[in-house]
Scaffold this motif. Structure first.
Motif, mmCIF file in Angstrom:
data_model
loop_
_atom_site.group_PDB
_atom_site.id
_atom_site.type_symbol
_atom_site.label_atom_id
_atom_site.label_comp_id
_atom_site.label_asym_id
_atom_site.label_seq_id
_atom_site.Cartn_x
_atom_site.Cartn_y
_atom_site.Cartn_z
ATOM 1 N N ALA A 1 0.911 -1.125 0.039
ATOM 2 C CA ALA A 1 0.023 0.110 0.053
ATOM 3 C C ALA A 1 0.873 1.270 0.010
ATOM 4 O O ALA A 1 0.434 2.153 -0.337
ATOM 5 C CB ALA A 1 -0.935 0.037 1.197
ATOM 6 N N GLU B 1 -6.902 6.832 0.085
ATOM 7 C CA GLU B 1 -6.543 5.877 -1.171
ATOM 8 C C GLU B 1 -5.704 4.856 -0.858
ATOM 9 O O GLU B 1 -6.048 3.671 -1.225
ATOM 10 C CB GLU B 1 -5.772 6.623 -2.259
ATOM 11 C CG GLU B 1 -6.467 7.986 -2.919
ATOM 12 C CD GLU B 1 -6.731 9.155 -2.149
ATOM 13 O OE1 GLU B 1 -7.638 9.908 -2.722
ATOM 14 O OE2 GLU B 1 -6.023 9.314 -1.030
ATOM 15 N N GLU B 2 -4.927 4.964 0.150
ATOM 16 C CA GLU B 2 -4.188 3.866 0.615
ATOM 17 C C GLU B 2 -5.164 3.028 1.545
ATOM 18 O O GLU B 2 -4.982 1.766 1.486
ATOM 19 C CB GLU B 2 -3.107 4.377 1.639
ATOM 20 C CG GLU B 2 -1.895 4.803 0.783
ATOM 21 C CD GLU B 2 -1.003 5.853 1.675
ATOM 22 O OE1 GLU B 2 0.087 6.084 1.076
ATOM 23 O OE2 GLU B 2 -1.339 6.168 2.863
ATOM 24 N N TYR C 1 -7.235 0.678 -0.857
ATOM 25 C CA TYR C 1 -6.298 -0.270 -1.507
ATOM 26 C C TYR C 1 -6.016 -1.441 -0.360
ATOM 27 O O TYR C 1 -6.281 -2.509 -0.857
ATOM 28 C CB TYR C 1 -4.820 0.316 -2.000
ATOM 29 C CG TYR C 1 -4.082 -0.751 -2.163
ATOM 30 C CD1 TYR C 1 -4.016 -1.341 -3.593
ATOM 31 C CD2 TYR C 1 -3.078 -1.376 -1.326
ATOM 32 C CE1 TYR C 1 -3.238 -2.213 -3.990
ATOM 33 C CE2 TYR C 1 -2.057 -2.366 -1.681
ATOM 34 C CZ TYR C 1 -2.137 -2.771 -3.120
ATOM 35 O OH TYR C 1 -1.619 -3.698 -3.539
ATOM 36 N N SER D 1 -7.221 -5.268 -1.236
ATOM 37 C CA SER D 1 -6.051 -6.335 -1.282
ATOM 38 C C SER D 1 -6.523 -7.320 -0.180
ATOM 39 O O SER D 1 -6.295 -8.415 -0.417
ATOM 40 C CB SER D 1 -4.620 -5.736 -1.193
ATOM 41 O OG SER D 1 -4.427 -5.077 -0.165
#
Length: 334
Positions: A116, A132-133, A136, A140
């Motif tokens: 990330a 955004e991280e 993600y 994932s």
């Protein structure tokens, strides 16, 4: 009788005094209920270790330097860590996830690349990660468990590696349970008294300078590690897949706290494998109203508690499926 009543009846009528197998009976009941079966099975057990670096490690909140995260992931891949030994001993599949270690890794069959970022941001000066991280991490974590579900796995354990991550766990716990940070902080990898005092001061400053998060995702944004956020998402997907979820120690339990904040019924599928030597973990277990299987002063992480508890979980399923009842054994019941 519904399935839950049938399960309890089956447990109670085994050739033993009522409740004589203690916690094993509760584990057998929980697994049977989660699998909606009177004859549950454990298939293809897997433990995933999520690893990431933490920007806060620069502040000296751990007894170990930040590069140990990278070095330990290499150790996992070289099969030299405690979790490798215990997984091999108990025939448990092991996967390692690079959720955000600050250095790159060569491709490896046991390594899942899900970086990330190169370690979270230092919480002293803002949030641990961007929106955004975090998004993600949730994608994932979910996808990793979806892929593992394809192998038939129905019982999955979660471990972690990340220098500085007990600080993240303490902050998540304090904010989501509304507890003073002092009650949530421990010595982590083995800080001395002076180091512990410094850690408490740093975490107190962070709590005081961040707004109170409104929910688990906001708490992860502010205080999380990439590995903790991915474990949270992975646990939620494991629950959607109907898997039994093995929760390791303090950090994995903080990820579970976030997951249960999002989906409260996830507790129905969770087995808490050990009570950590980390101070806050005992309070966390109490908040879930759960009893851990082992109490061995463990504080290693890596999912080691899951691997060590697994044979006892196997025993819970074995007695439910194989032990005679009073009727079948012609033994007089009271």
């Amino acid at each position: 009788m519904n399935l839950q009543q049938q399960l309890q009846n089956k447990i109670d009528l085994k050739t033993k005094p009522l409740n004589a197998l203690g916690l094993l009976e509760k584990i057998a009941y929980k697994i049977g209920k989660a699998q909606q079966s009177l004859t549950p099975k454990l298939v293809n057990p897997t433990i995933i270790v999520f690893a990431a670096d933490h920007g806060l490690a620069k502040e000296g909140v751990s007894a170990y330097p930040a590069e140990v995260t990278y070095q330990m992931v290499l150790n996992f891949l070289n099969k030299g860590a405690a979790i490798n030994v215990f997984c091999k001993q108990h025939n448990i599949n092991l996967k390692v996830v690079d959720a955000g270690v600050s250095q790159p890794f060569e491709p490896h069959p046991d390594l899942i690349q899900a970086k990330a970022g190169l370690g979270t941001h230092n919480m002293i000066s803002g949030n641990a990660m961007t929106a955004e991280e975090l998004a993600y991490c949730f994608t994932s974590g979910k996808d990793i468990v979806k892929d593992i579900a394809q192998t038939g796995t129905n019982i999955i354990g979660f471990g972690e590696m990340g220098i500085g991550n007990t600080s993240s766990a303490s902050l998540l716990m304090s904010s989501l349970l509304d507890l003073p940070i002092d009650q949530c902080v421990g010595k982590g990898t083995g800080l001395d008294d002076e180091g512990l005092a410094r850690k408490k001061n740093i975490l107190t400053t962070i709590i005081e300078t961040h707004p109170k998060p409104k929910d688990a995702k906001e708490a992860l944004l502010q205080f999380g590690g990439y590995e903790i956020a991915q474990i949270c998402a992975a646990m939620l997907e494991a629950y959607r897949q109907g898997m039994i979820i093995l929760v390791d120690g303090f950090i994995a339990s903080s990820a579970f706290l976030c997951a249960s904040n999002i989906e409260p019924t996830i507790i129905d599928n969770a087995i808490f494998c050990h009570k950590s030597d980390e101070k806050g973990h005992q309070l966390l277990l109490r908040s879930f109203n759960e009893q851990a299987i082992l109490d061995m002063n463990l504080r290693l992480g890596e999912g080691t508690g899951c691997a060590l508890a697994y044979p006892l979980i196997q025993s819970a399923v074995a007695f439910l499926n194989e032990m005679a009842s009073f009727e079948s054994a012609n033994v007089s019941n009271k």
